[in-house]
Design a protein around this motif. Structure first.
Motif, mmCIF file in Angstrom:
data_model
loop_
_atom_site.group_PDB
_atom_site.id
_atom_site.type_symbol
_atom_site.label_atom_id
_atom_site.label_comp_id
_atom_site.label_asym_id
_atom_site.label_seq_id
_atom_site.Cartn_x
_atom_site.Cartn_y
_atom_site.Cartn_z
ATOM 1 N N LEU A 168 -9.957 0.886 7.629
ATOM 2 C CA LEU A 168 -8.735 0.267 8.158
ATOM 3 C C LEU A 168 -7.964 -0.363 7.016
ATOM 4 N N VAL A 169 -6.651 -0.164 7.019
ATOM 5 C CA VAL A 169 -5.752 -0.820 6.077
ATOM 6 C C VAL A 169 -4.658 -1.503 6.884
ATOM 7 N N VAL A 170 -4.334 -2.741 6.484
ATOM 8 C CA VAL A 170 -3.257 -3.506 7.108
ATOM 9 C C VAL A 170 -2.236 -3.845 6.022
ATOM 10 N N GLU A 171 -0.983 -3.493 6.271
ATOM 11 C CA GLU A 171 0.103 -3.874 5.372
ATOM 12 C C GLU A 171 1.089 -4.732 6.152
ATOM 13 N N VAL A 172 1.392 -5.914 5.615
ATOM 14 C CA VAL A 172 2.396 -6.804 6.189
ATOM 15 C C VAL A 172 3.689 -6.535 5.431
ATOM 16 N N LEU A 173 4.720 -6.124 6.152
ATOM 17 C CA LEU A 173 5.976 -5.745 5.513
ATOM 18 C C LEU A 173 6.671 -6.945 4.876
ATOM 19 N N SER A 174 7.256 -6.684 3.720
ATOM 20 C CA SER A 174 8.147 -7.617 3.033
ATOM 21 C C SER A 174 9.440 -6.855 2.793
ATOM 22 N N PRO A 175 10.560 -7.540 2.646
ATOM 23 C CA PRO A 175 11.805 -6.805 2.398
ATOM 24 C C PRO A 175 11.705 -5.835 1.216
ATOM 25 N N SER A 176 10.990 -6.220 0.172
ATOM 26 C CA SER A 176 10.911 -5.373 -1.018
ATOM 27 C C SER A 176 9.908 -4.227 -0.887
ATOM 28 N N THR A 177 9.007 -4.265 0.102
ATOM 29 C CA THR A 177 7.980 -3.225 0.214
ATOM 30 C C THR A 177 8.033 -2.438 1.520
ATOM 31 N N ALA A 178 8.895 -2.820 2.438
ATOM 32 C CA ALA A 178 8.890 -2.231 3.786
ATOM 33 C C ALA A 178 9.020 -0.709 3.769
ATOM 34 N N GLN A 179 9.974 -0.198 3.029
ATOM 35 C CA GLN A 179 10.191 1.254 2.998
ATOM 36 C C GLN A 179 8.967 1.970 2.432
ATOM 37 N N LYS A 180 8.423 1.448 1.346
ATOM 38 C CA LYS A 180 7.235 2.056 0.723
ATOM 39 C C LYS A 180 6.058 2.015 1.695
ATOM 40 N N ASP A 181 5.858 0.905 2.392
ATOM 41 C CA ASP A 181 4.738 0.782 3.331
ATOM 42 C C ASP A 181 4.896 1.710 4.531
ATOM 43 N N ARG A 182 6.123 1.839 5.038
ATOM 44 C CA ARG A 182 6.367 2.663 6.233
ATOM 45 C C ARG A 182 6.311 4.166 5.952
ATOM 46 N N VAL A 183 6.705 4.575 4.753
ATOM 47 C CA VAL A 183 6.825 6.004 4.472
ATOM 48 C C VAL A 183 5.771 6.467 3.461
ATOM 49 N N PHE A 184 5.887 5.999 2.227
ATOM 50 C CA PHE A 184 4.999 6.493 1.171
ATOM 51 C C PHE A 184 3.541 6.149 1.446
ATOM 52 N N LYS A 185 3.246 4.884 1.711
ATOM 53 C CA LYS A 185 1.850 4.505 1.917
ATOM 54 C C LYS A 185 1.296 5.112 3.207
ATOM 55 N N ARG A 186 2.127 5.283 4.193
ATOM 56 C CA ARG A 186 1.666 5.942 5.422
ATOM 57 C C ARG A 186 1.141 7.342 5.104
ATOM 58 N N ARG A 187 1.903 8.104 4.313
ATOM 59 C CA ARG A 187 1.472 9.443 3.913
ATOM 60 C C ARG A 187 0.248 9.390 3.000
ATOM 61 N N LEU A 188 0.263 8.444 2.061
ATOM 62 C CA LEU A 188 -0.845 8.304 1.116
ATOM 63 C C LEU A 188 -2.145 7.981 1.844
ATOM 64 N N TYR A 189 -2.107 7.001 2.741
ATOM 65 C CA TYR A 189 -3.326 6.612 3.457
ATOM 66 C C TYR A 189 -3.825 7.746 4.357
ATOM 67 N N ALA A 190 -2.914 8.478 4.966
ATOM 68 C CA ALA A 190 -3.322 9.624 5.793
ATOM 69 C C ALA A 190 -3.952 10.712 4.923
ATOM 70 N N LYS A 191 -3.327 11.005 3.802
ATOM 71 C CA LYS A 191 -3.822 12.049 2.901
ATOM 72 C C LYS A 191 -5.259 11.781 2.470
ATOM 73 N N TYR A 192 -5.583 10.527 2.204
ATOM 74 C CA TYR A 192 -6.914 10.207 1.685
ATOM 75 C C TYR A 192 -7.891 9.758 2.766
ATOM 76 N N GLY A 193 -7.466 9.760 4.038
ATOM 77 C CA GLY A 193 -8.421 9.578 5.121
ATOM 78 C C GLY A 193 -8.642 8.170 5.644
ATOM 79 N N VAL A 194 -7.679 7.261 5.478
ATOM 80 C CA VAL A 194 -7.789 5.937 6.101
ATOM 81 C C VAL A 194 -7.678 6.157 7.607
ATOM 82 N N ARG A 195 -8.713 5.790 8.341
ATOM 83 C CA ARG A 195 -8.790 6.133 9.768
ATOM 84 C C ARG A 195 -7.786 5.379 10.634
ATOM 85 N N GLU A 196 -7.485 4.138 10.270
ATOM 86 C CA GLU A 196 -6.525 3.359 11.061
ATOM 87 C C GLU A 196 -5.657 2.550 10.114
#
Length: 186
Positions: free
Chosen positions: A109-137
């Motif tokens: 499990l990974v939890v990201e709390v959005l900040s104005p400076s990281t929101a886009q990266k957390d919603r798009v890039f990290k979402r794909r990254l975590y899925a690619k490497y198998g973070v289950r939730e």
């Protein structure tokens, strides 16, 4: 006209950065990204969520909960991506991925709390990254909207398991029985 050289940083470059009490970095696609210090609201929300998770995981002897800054190394040697999720959980069965200075592999499990400076990266890039490497939730916490989106890994990437708002109680498919009243978080 001179062309700019494309320099990709390696995990060894990342590890050689001088230790700092005030600066945090992530290594994403060969680029060193400085992560700004989170706001009070961000830290407050993250701390409250972490407390609920820690107590539940400890009570049920499920594994380990950690918070940032702690490196999570994803990918093969020479192609490593290094992130520092706000909160992460590694199940007891997968504890072998935890090293003294890092986690080598995908947390459960990974939890990201959005900040104005990281929101886009957390919603798009990290979402794909975590899925690619198998973070289950993956939980995406939006302090402005007072929501937590719970995503579970499926065959085609993440699928929404729930969108919980202030006044509702978050439940996790990965951690059955965990119930977090969001009135106590936001």
């Amino acid at each position: 006209m001179a062309t700019k050289a494309q320099i990709k940083f390696t995990y060894e470059d990342y590890k050689s950065l001088p230790a700092s009490e005030t600066k945090r970095y992530e290594l994403l696609e060969g680029e060193l990204i400085m992560v700004p210090s989170p706001s009070f609201e961000h830290q407050d929300i993250s701390g409250k969520l972490e407390l609920f998770l820690r107590l539940f995981v400890r009570e049920h002897k499920l594994g380990v909960v950690l918070d940032a800054p702690f490196d999570v190394v994803l990918g093969e040697a020479g192609e490593e991506q290094v992130v520092q999720p706000d909160i992460l959980f590694v199940s007891k069965a997968r504890r072998k991925i935890i090293r003294e200075e890092e986690i080598r592999g995908a947390p459960d499990l990974v939890v990201e709390v959005l900040s104005p400076s990281t929101a886009q990266k957390d919603r798009v890039f990290k979402r794909r990254l975590y899925a690619k490497y198998g973070v289950r939730e993956y939980w995406i916490v939006d302090p402005e909207e007072e929501t937590v989106e719970v995503l579970t890994l499926g065959e085609r990437g993440y699928e929404r398991a729930g969108l919980y708002r202030k006044g509702e109680t978050l439940e996790s498919p990965l951690l059955p029985g965990l119930r977090i009243p969001l009135d106590e978080i936001f």
